[in-house]
Design an enzyme around this catalytic site. Structure first.
Site, PDB file in Angstrom:
ATOM      1  N   TYR A 231      63.848  -3.781   6.944  1.00  0.00           N
ATOM      2  CA  TYR A 231      63.066  -4.130   5.760  1.00  0.00           C
ATOM      3  C   TYR A 231      61.588  -4.305   6.066  1.00  0.00           C
ATOM      4  O   TYR A 231      60.758  -4.251   5.161  1.00  0.00           O
ATOM      5  CB  TYR A 231      63.635  -5.386   5.098  1.00  0.00           C
ATOM      6  CG  TYR A 231      65.015  -5.141   4.528  1.00  0.00           C
ATOM      7  CD1 TYR A 231      65.173  -4.368   3.397  1.00  0.00           C
ATOM      8  CD2 TYR A 231      66.149  -5.644   5.161  1.00  0.00           C
ATOM      9  CE1 TYR A 231      66.433  -4.102   2.886  1.00  0.00           C
ATOM     10  CE2 TYR A 231      67.413  -5.390   4.657  1.00  0.00           C
ATOM     11  CZ  TYR A 231      67.553  -4.612   3.518  1.00  0.00           C
ATOM     12  OH  TYR A 231      68.801  -4.347   3.021  1.00  0.00           O
TER      13      TYR A 231
ATOM     14  N   ARG B 193      76.313  -7.723  -1.610  1.00  0.00           N
ATOM     15  CA  ARG B 193      76.885  -6.389  -1.670  1.00  0.00           C
ATOM     16  C   ARG B 193      77.796  -6.353  -2.893  1.00  0.00           C
ATOM     17  O   ARG B 193      78.383  -7.369  -3.278  1.00  0.00           O
ATOM     18  CB  ARG B 193      77.703  -6.082  -0.419  1.00  0.00           C
ATOM     19  CG  ARG B 193      76.928  -6.178   0.894  1.00  0.00           C
ATOM     20  CD  ARG B 193      77.846  -5.938   2.081  1.00  0.00           C
ATOM     21  NE  ARG B 193      77.134  -5.983   3.366  1.00  0.00           N
ATOM     22  CZ  ARG B 193      77.017  -7.075   4.112  1.00  0.00           C
ATOM     23  NH1 ARG B 193      77.555  -8.224   3.702  1.00  0.00           N
ATOM     24  NH2 ARG B 193      76.354  -7.038   5.256  1.00  0.00           N
TER      25      ARG B 193
ATOM     26  N   ARG C 154      70.330  -4.984  -3.860  1.00  0.00           N
ATOM     27  CA  ARG C 154      70.376  -5.838  -2.669  1.00  0.00           C
ATOM     28  C   ARG C 154      69.182  -5.548  -1.765  1.00  0.00           C
ATOM     29  O   ARG C 154      68.543  -6.466  -1.238  1.00  0.00           O
ATOM     30  CB  ARG C 154      71.696  -5.593  -1.930  1.00  0.00           C
ATOM     31  CG  ARG C 154      71.812  -6.235  -0.551  1.00  0.00           C
ATOM     32  CD  ARG C 154      73.228  -5.991  -0.027  1.00  0.00           C
ATOM     33  NE  ARG C 154      73.322  -6.079   1.421  1.00  0.00           N
ATOM     34  CZ  ARG C 154      73.580  -7.199   2.100  1.00  0.00           C
ATOM     35  NH1 ARG C 154      73.716  -8.344   1.452  1.00  0.00           N
ATOM     36  NH2 ARG C 154      73.693  -7.186   3.408  1.00  0.00           N
TER      37      ARG C 154
ATOM     38  N   LYS D 196      81.264  -8.959   5.375  1.00  0.00           N
ATOM     39  CA  LYS D 196      81.967  -8.100   6.326  1.00  0.00           C
ATOM     40  C   LYS D 196      82.564  -8.928   7.456  1.00  0.00           C
ATOM     41  O   LYS D 196      82.040  -9.961   7.825  1.00  0.00           O
ATOM     42  CB  LYS D 196      80.991  -7.061   6.892  1.00  0.00           C
ATOM     43  CG  LYS D 196      80.520  -6.027   5.859  1.00  0.00           C
ATOM     44  CD  LYS D 196      79.611  -4.993   6.511  1.00  0.00           C
ATOM     45  CE  LYS D 196      79.200  -3.915   5.509  1.00  0.00           C
ATOM     46  NZ  LYS D 196      78.315  -2.899   6.135  1.00  0.00           N
TER      47      LYS D 196
END
Length: 295
Positions: A276, A150, A244, A173
């Site tokens: 994905y 990220r 990304r 995160k």
């Protein structure tokens, strides 16, 4: 070998000395000039001189781009190649014929193809105000695509990661850490930036620095990408975060395991990674529709 093209060497020297372009930019633009001179030599059947370049036509450039397409160039890469050709012709004293650059069809957003990732990163680096900033931007964008970071994770890296090894520990995160592999090309790009940055990189301070020496802002990177994608004909969803997504989709398309991809991306749950699979299926459907005679 590329040595028989002194005009390309002159242009490379001009870019490095007079335009203060980054090493990457000089290398890429020199390669474009060599490709053009080699192609025109075969296309015209003779040695291409500075004077002969004045006779380049739009048809010649279309033929050159068609030849480059055989290497798998996407629209963004082709647009960047055409931009470099125009710059080279201007340096040689030739007027580049008017030729509309390739356009990207609108539709459902798709992952950025690897060649266009490099074109985007190169365009951002070219527009930098100083060579070290160009090296920095090239390194950041390659890191986002090559390691799936990220943008906030890249901005949070400190110089404590130096010297680089084959892996990089990233804090994502919820302060969750993960280890991602570093491709040799990404390590080289970061090392080139570190060698050029004019600020001392203390271990507990930001690795990527802004023009005034403070921590680089994600907004600066986003703005640079926004300007570059317009020049390359890429869609508005081509953002740093899209790199990304492209990393993930390309790995999945080459057989990566979902659990392994989850770890690489730092997703808390597998459901976040499973998106994905649909993206990759959509890409495969595009390939089928474009290639199958009865699609």
């Amino acid at each position: 070998m590329d040595l028989p093209f002194p005009l390309a060497e002159e242009w490379a020297a001009h870019l490095a000395r007079d335009r203060r372009r980054s090493e990457h930019t000089v290398r890429a633009y020199r390669a474009t000039a060599v490709r053009l001179l080699r192609f025109l030599g075969e296309h015209w059947g003779g040695v291409v001189t500075r004077e002969a370049l004045g006779g380049v036509s739009a048809a010649d450039l279309r033929a050159f781009l068609a030849w480059r397409r055989t290497d798998g160039l996407g629209n963004a890469s082709a647009a960047r190649e055409l931009s470099a050709v125009r710059g080279f012709l201007a340096f040689a004293g030739a007027d580049a014929p008017r030729l509309r650059g390739p356009k990207v069809a609108k539709g459902v957003p798709r992952p950025v193809v690897p060649a266009d990732v490099l074109a985007l990163a190169g365009e951002v680096a070219d527009e930098a105000s100083a060579p070290w900033i160009g090296a920095r931007d090239w390194a950041v964008l390659l890191l986002l695509y090559g390691a799936g970071l990220r943008i906030g994770e890249a901005m949070a890296l400190t110089a404590s990661v130096l010297p680089l090894g084959e892996t990089l520990t990233v804090t994502g995160k919820r302060a969750k850490t993960r280890v991602v592999p570093l491709l040799p090309q990404v390590r080289t790009a970061i090392d080139d930036y570190v060698a050029q940055v004019p600020w001392r990189l203390e271990r507990d301070a930001a690795l990527f620095r802004g023009a005034r020496g403070g921590a680089l802002s994600a907004g600066v990177v986003r703005s640079a990408v926004q300007r570059a994608r317009a020049g390359l004909g890429l869609g508005e969803r081509t953002t740093p975060h899209a790199l990304r997504h492209s990393f993930a989709t390309h790995l999945l398309g080459r057989g990566a395991d979902l659990r392994a991809l989850q770890e690489l991306l730092g997703h808390a749950s597998l459901s976040s990674t499973q998106v994905y699979t649909s993206v990759d299926a959509a890409h495969l459907l595009d390939v089928y529709r474009n290639a199958h005679p009865r699609a």
